[in-house]
Motif scaffolding. Structure first.
Motif, PDB file in Angstrom:
ATOM      1  N   SER A 234      26.142  29.225  16.383  1.00 12.98           N
ATOM      2  CA  SER A 234      24.865  29.547  15.726  1.00 12.98           C
ATOM      3  C   SER A 234      24.013  28.307  15.467  1.00 12.98           C
ATOM      4  O   SER A 234      22.801  28.397  15.317  1.00 12.98           O
ATOM      5  CB  SER A 234      25.137  30.256  14.402  1.00 12.98           C
ATOM      6  OG  SER A 234      25.970  29.445  13.597  1.00 12.98           O
TER       7      SER A 234
ATOM      8  N   TYR B  10      29.328  33.898  28.944  1.00 11.95           N
ATOM      9  CA  TYR B  10      30.552  34.328  28.258  1.00 11.95           C
ATOM     10  C   TYR B  10      30.560  33.989  26.767  1.00 11.95           C
ATOM     11  O   TYR B  10      31.504  34.306  26.063  1.00 11.95           O
ATOM     12  CB  TYR B  10      31.791  33.701  28.909  1.00 11.95           C
ATOM     13  CG  TYR B  10      31.995  34.118  30.347  1.00 11.95           C
ATOM     14  CD1 TYR B  10      32.046  35.467  30.699  1.00 11.95           C
ATOM     15  CD2 TYR B  10      32.129  33.163  31.343  1.00 11.95           C
ATOM     16  CE1 TYR B  10      32.230  35.848  32.026  1.00 11.95           C
ATOM     17  CE2 TYR B  10      32.315  33.534  32.671  1.00 11.95           C
ATOM     18  CZ  TYR B  10      32.358  34.884  33.006  1.00 11.95           C
ATOM     19  OH  TYR B  10      32.534  35.248  34.306  1.00 11.95           O
ATOM     20  N   GLU B  11      29.529  33.304  26.293  1.00  8.43           N
ATOM     21  CA  GLU B  11      29.556  32.857  24.895  1.00  8.43           C
ATOM     22  C   GLU B  11      29.668  34.039  23.921  1.00  8.43           C
ATOM     23  O   GLU B  11      30.446  34.010  22.965  1.00  8.43           O
ATOM     24  CB  GLU B  11      28.329  32.008  24.549  1.00  8.43           C
ATOM     25  CG  GLU B  11      28.442  31.406  23.150  1.00  8.43           C
ATOM     26  CD  GLU B  11      27.236  30.566  22.764  1.00  8.43           C
ATOM     27  OE1 GLU B  11      27.311  29.344  22.949  1.00  8.43           O
ATOM     28  OE2 GLU B  11      26.246  31.121  22.278  1.00  8.43           O
ATOM     29  N   GLU B  12      28.888  35.053  24.198  1.00 10.50           N
ATOM     30  CA  GLU B  12      28.906  36.203  23.305  1.00 10.50           C
ATOM     31  C   GLU B  12      30.274  36.887  23.309  1.00 10.50           C
ATOM     32  O   GLU B  12      30.773  37.310  22.269  1.00 10.50           O
ATOM     33  CB  GLU B  12      27.820  37.186  23.751  1.00 10.50           C
ATOM     34  CG  GLU B  12      27.206  37.946  22.609  1.00 10.50           C
ATOM     35  CD  GLU B  12      26.179  38.946  23.118  1.00 10.50           C
ATOM     36  OE1 GLU B  12      25.289  38.528  23.891  1.00 10.50           O
ATOM     37  OE2 GLU B  12      26.308  40.128  22.757  1.00 10.50           O
ATOM     38  N   PHE B  13      30.863  36.982  24.483  1.00 10.54           N
ATOM     39  CA  PHE B  13      32.187  37.604  24.604  1.00 10.54           C
ATOM     40  C   PHE B  13      33.220  36.826  23.776  1.00 10.54           C
ATOM     41  O   PHE B  13      34.046  37.416  23.072  1.00 10.54           O
ATOM     42  CB  PHE B  13      32.603  37.641  26.082  1.00 10.54           C
ATOM     43  CG  PHE B  13      33.959  38.241  26.296  1.00 10.54           C
ATOM     44  CD1 PHE B  13      34.116  39.616  26.364  1.00 10.54           C
ATOM     45  CD2 PHE B  13      35.077  37.426  26.417  1.00 10.54           C
ATOM     46  CE1 PHE B  13      35.382  40.177  26.551  1.00 10.54           C
ATOM     47  CE2 PHE B  13      36.342  37.978  26.600  1.00 10.54           C
ATOM     48  CZ  PHE B  13      36.493  39.355  26.669  1.00 10.54           C
TER      49      PHE B  13
ATOM     50  N   LYS C  99      42.003  35.646  22.018  1.00 13.74           N
ATOM     51  CA  LYS C  99      40.769  35.539  22.795  1.00 13.74           C
ATOM     52  C   LYS C  99      41.019  34.878  24.147  1.00 13.74           C
ATOM     53  O   LYS C  99      40.383  35.219  25.142  1.00 13.74           O
ATOM     54  CB  LYS C  99      39.710  34.772  21.990  1.00 13.74           C
ATOM     55  CG  LYS C  99      38.369  34.682  22.655  1.00 13.74           C
ATOM     56  CD  LYS C  99      37.778  36.048  22.995  1.00 13.74           C
ATOM     57  CE  LYS C  99      37.241  36.778  21.770  1.00 13.74           C
ATOM     58  NZ  LYS C  99      36.620  38.086  22.153  1.00 13.74           N
TER      59      LYS C  99
ATOM     60  N   GLU D 109      38.955  39.066  31.295  1.00  9.03           N
ATOM     61  CA  GLU D 109      37.530  39.314  31.537  1.00  9.03           C
ATOM     62  C   GLU D 109      37.012  38.569  32.775  1.00  9.03           C
ATOM     63  O   GLU D 109      36.150  39.064  33.491  1.00  9.03           O
ATOM     64  CB  GLU D 109      36.736  38.875  30.289  1.00  9.03           C
ATOM     65  CG  GLU D 109      35.230  38.973  30.380  1.00  9.03           C
ATOM     66  CD  GLU D 109      34.706  40.399  30.223  1.00  9.03           C
ATOM     67  OE1 GLU D 109      35.506  41.295  29.881  1.00  9.03           O
ATOM     68  OE2 GLU D 109      33.505  40.610  30.458  1.00  9.03           O
TER      69      GLU D 109
ATOM     70  N   TYR E 179      32.690  34.718  21.197  1.00 10.20           N
ATOM     71  CA  TYR E 179      32.417  34.622  19.760  1.00 10.20           C
ATOM     72  C   TYR E 179      32.074  35.965  19.110  1.00 10.20           C
ATOM     73  O   TYR E 179      31.531  35.997  18.016  1.00 10.20           O
ATOM     74  CB  TYR E 179      31.342  33.566  19.495  1.00 10.20           C
ATOM     75  CG  TYR E 179      31.944  32.172  19.556  1.00 10.20           C
ATOM     76  CD1 TYR E 179      32.608  31.644  18.451  1.00 10.20           C
ATOM     77  CD2 TYR E 179      31.906  31.415  20.719  1.00 10.20           C
ATOM     78  CE1 TYR E 179      33.197  30.394  18.503  1.00 10.20           C
ATOM     79  CE2 TYR E 179      32.496  30.164  20.787  1.00 10.20           C
ATOM     80  CZ  TYR E 179      33.136  29.658  19.678  1.00 10.20           C
ATOM     81  OH  TYR E 179      33.735  28.428  19.727  1.00 10.20           O
ATOM     82  N   ASP E 180      32.431  37.076  19.756  1.00  8.17           N
ATOM     83  CA  ASP E 180      32.215  38.365  19.087  1.00  8.17           C
ATOM     84  C   ASP E 180      33.268  38.610  18.006  1.00  8.17           C
ATOM     85  O   ASP E 180      33.153  39.527  17.200  1.00  8.17           O
ATOM     86  CB  ASP E 180      32.187  39.526  20.105  1.00  8.17           C
ATOM     87  CG  ASP E 180      33.550  39.762  20.748  1.00  8.17           C
ATOM     88  OD1 ASP E 180      34.473  38.953  20.521  1.00  8.17           O
ATOM     89  OD2 ASP E 180      33.687  40.747  21.489  1.00  8.17           O
ATOM     90  N   ASP E 181      34.297  37.780  17.983  1.00  9.93           N
ATOM     91  CA  ASP E 181      35.336  37.871  16.944  1.00  9.93           C
ATOM     92  C   ASP E 181      35.080  36.733  15.952  1.00  9.93           C
ATOM     93  O   ASP E 181      35.081  35.561  16.320  1.00  9.93           O
ATOM     94  CB  ASP E 181      36.706  37.716  17.616  1.00  9.93           C
ATOM     95  CG  ASP E 181      37.855  37.752  16.621  1.00  9.93           C
ATOM     96  OD1 ASP E 181      37.632  37.560  15.401  1.00  9.93           O
ATOM     97  OD2 ASP E 181      38.998  37.961  17.070  1.00  9.93           O
ATOM     98  N   GLU E 182      34.850  37.075  14.702  1.00 13.68           N
ATOM     99  CA  GLU E 182      34.446  36.029  13.734  1.00 13.68           C
ATOM    100  C   GLU E 182      35.573  35.045  13.394  1.00 13.68           C
ATOM    101  O   GLU E 182      35.323  33.981  12.840  1.00 13.68           O
ATOM    102  CB  GLU E 182      33.904  36.668  12.450  1.00 13.68           C
ATOM    103  CG  GLU E 182      34.930  37.521  11.720  1.00 13.68           C
ATOM    104  CD  GLU E 182      34.379  38.090  10.409  1.00 13.68           C
ATOM    105  OE1 GLU E 182      35.205  38.413   9.545  1.00 13.68           O
ATOM    106  OE2 GLU E 182      33.136  38.182  10.281  1.00 13.68           O
TER     107      GLU E 182
END
Ligand SMILES: [Zn+2]
Length: 369
Positions: free
Chosen positions: A165, A177-180, A221, A228, A182-185
């Motif tokens: 962020s 792939y960043e969103e994939f 992850k 993925e 970091y979708d886990d906090e």
């Protein structure tokens, strides 16, 4: 995947032999893993320095990465004198550590702290191990991999990368792939509380539990990311960093917490290996830990790095003894005949000023800087 390397940052020989760790014990080859001179004798090494050597095959005098809080080290006329003092075994470890960390850092690497320049991936002038391969790397959490660059494979930046962020450029390559990731906090290496090393109001147990949760999330992850991306890549080499032990042992000496943390890292590694099923696996630590000196006046550190307690364990007879052996041994196993280290050529990378501020804060969170 031909080879998977799992980094057990700070895993300590004398702890490993004391706990019940079925995965590590199942590895038929292994032993101690020491840094090069003068860090072996000085008794102190930074993870920044160690993991750069472990991933490039370059020595410290070649790569100059002394520690996260400094800029790149460049040759200083006092090197011989300082290393001579720092390696005198009759001197207390704290003094030897100060000679290497503080004196060499201040003289050769610039100003420490918020004002000083800090190292980042752009300062490392050598290829990383997977960049010698025809296939791809799946690299997760290797220190000093931010800013990311165009490389063969998928790479999630390790410390001291800013949080996604606050970063001025993506912390994952390729950025799609960043969103994939970091979708886990719970993914990442920074926890949402101060380190007890810097802040005595923080209790050891919740802080260590937060780092355990991070290790679990990162291991999970890594497997998800493999699943993925696998169809688009020929992963020859994998690297997963589990660095929780380093942060935990700086913050506690509680044997129950340590036992739980070591058992966790052993189970997580076993789960990842089972899911990915690489041909060969190497587990290694960059250094071990020992109780910190009572005379350490600057911080409330419970344990401190010990360069004589690093270890490796593997499915293959890699015959490792020193950090500098790791890249050549793995390349030989992979059938690559190249001289190591090699420069990585022109890479156009600059870290922005806002990133530098974020990195300073993240290092403070971890009790550095
Ligand atoms: Zn470390």
């Amino acid at each position: 995947m031909d080879v998977l390397v799992v980094g057990w940052d700070a895993a300590t020989e004398k702890h490993l032999s004391r706990f019940d760790l079925p995965f590590l014990e199942s590895l038929p080859h292994g032993g101690e893993l020491l840094p090069e001179y003068p860090f072996d004798k000085a008794g102190y090494i930074s993870s920044a320095n160690a993991w750069t050597t472990l991933s490039t095959g370059a020595s410290f005098e070649e790569h100059g990465m002394l520690g996260f809080v400094y800029g790149p080290y460049s040759d200083h006329p006092a090197w011989n004198l300082i290393t001579k003092i720092a390696t005198q075994q009759w001197l207390p470890p704290l003094l030897r550590r100060i000679m290497i960390g503080r004196v060499l850092g201040t003289l050769g690497s610039g100003e420490k702290g918020s004002k000083g320049e800090k190292i980042d991936s752009a300062d490392i002038e050598f290829k990383r191990i997977w960049e010698y391969l025809y296939g791809d790397g799946l690299i997760y959490g290797l220190p000093l991999t931010y800013p990311t660059w165009e490389t063969n494979g998928v790479m999630v930046s390790g410390i001291p990368a800013p949080k996604p962020s606050e970063a001025s450029s993506p912390v994952v390559y390729p950025s799609e792939y960043e969103e994939f990731v970091y979708d886990d906090e719970d993914v990442g290496y920074y926890v949402e509380m101060n380190s007890p090393v810097n802040d005595s109001s923080v209790a050891e147990e919740p802080y260590c539990a937060a780092h355990q949760t991070r290790m679990e999330a990162n291991a999970r992850k890594y497997t998800e990311l493999y699943e993925e991306t696998e169809s688009d890549h020929d992963f020859e080499f994998g690297f997963l960093m589990l660095r929780g032990l380093d942060d935990i042992m700086h913050a506690t000496t509680d044997v129950d917490i340590l036992e739980k943390s070591y058992e966790l890292i052993d189970t997580l590694t076993s789960d990842v290996v089972e899911a990915i099923d690489p041909d060969a696996t190497l587990v290694l630590s960059d250094h071990g830990m020992r109780p910190a000196s009572d005379y350490r006046f600057d911080k409330d550190m419970r344990m401190d790095h010990d360069t004589r307690q690093g270890v490796w364990g593997a499915t293959e007879p890699l015959n490792l003894e020193r950090h500098l052996d790791v890249v050549p041994a793995l390349l030989e196993y992979l059938g690559v005949e190249e001289v190591v280290p090699q420069g990585r050529g022109a890479v156009d990378l600059v870290m922005s000023e806002s990133d530098q501020g974020a990195v300073q804060e993240r290092l403070e969170d971890l009790g550095y800087a």
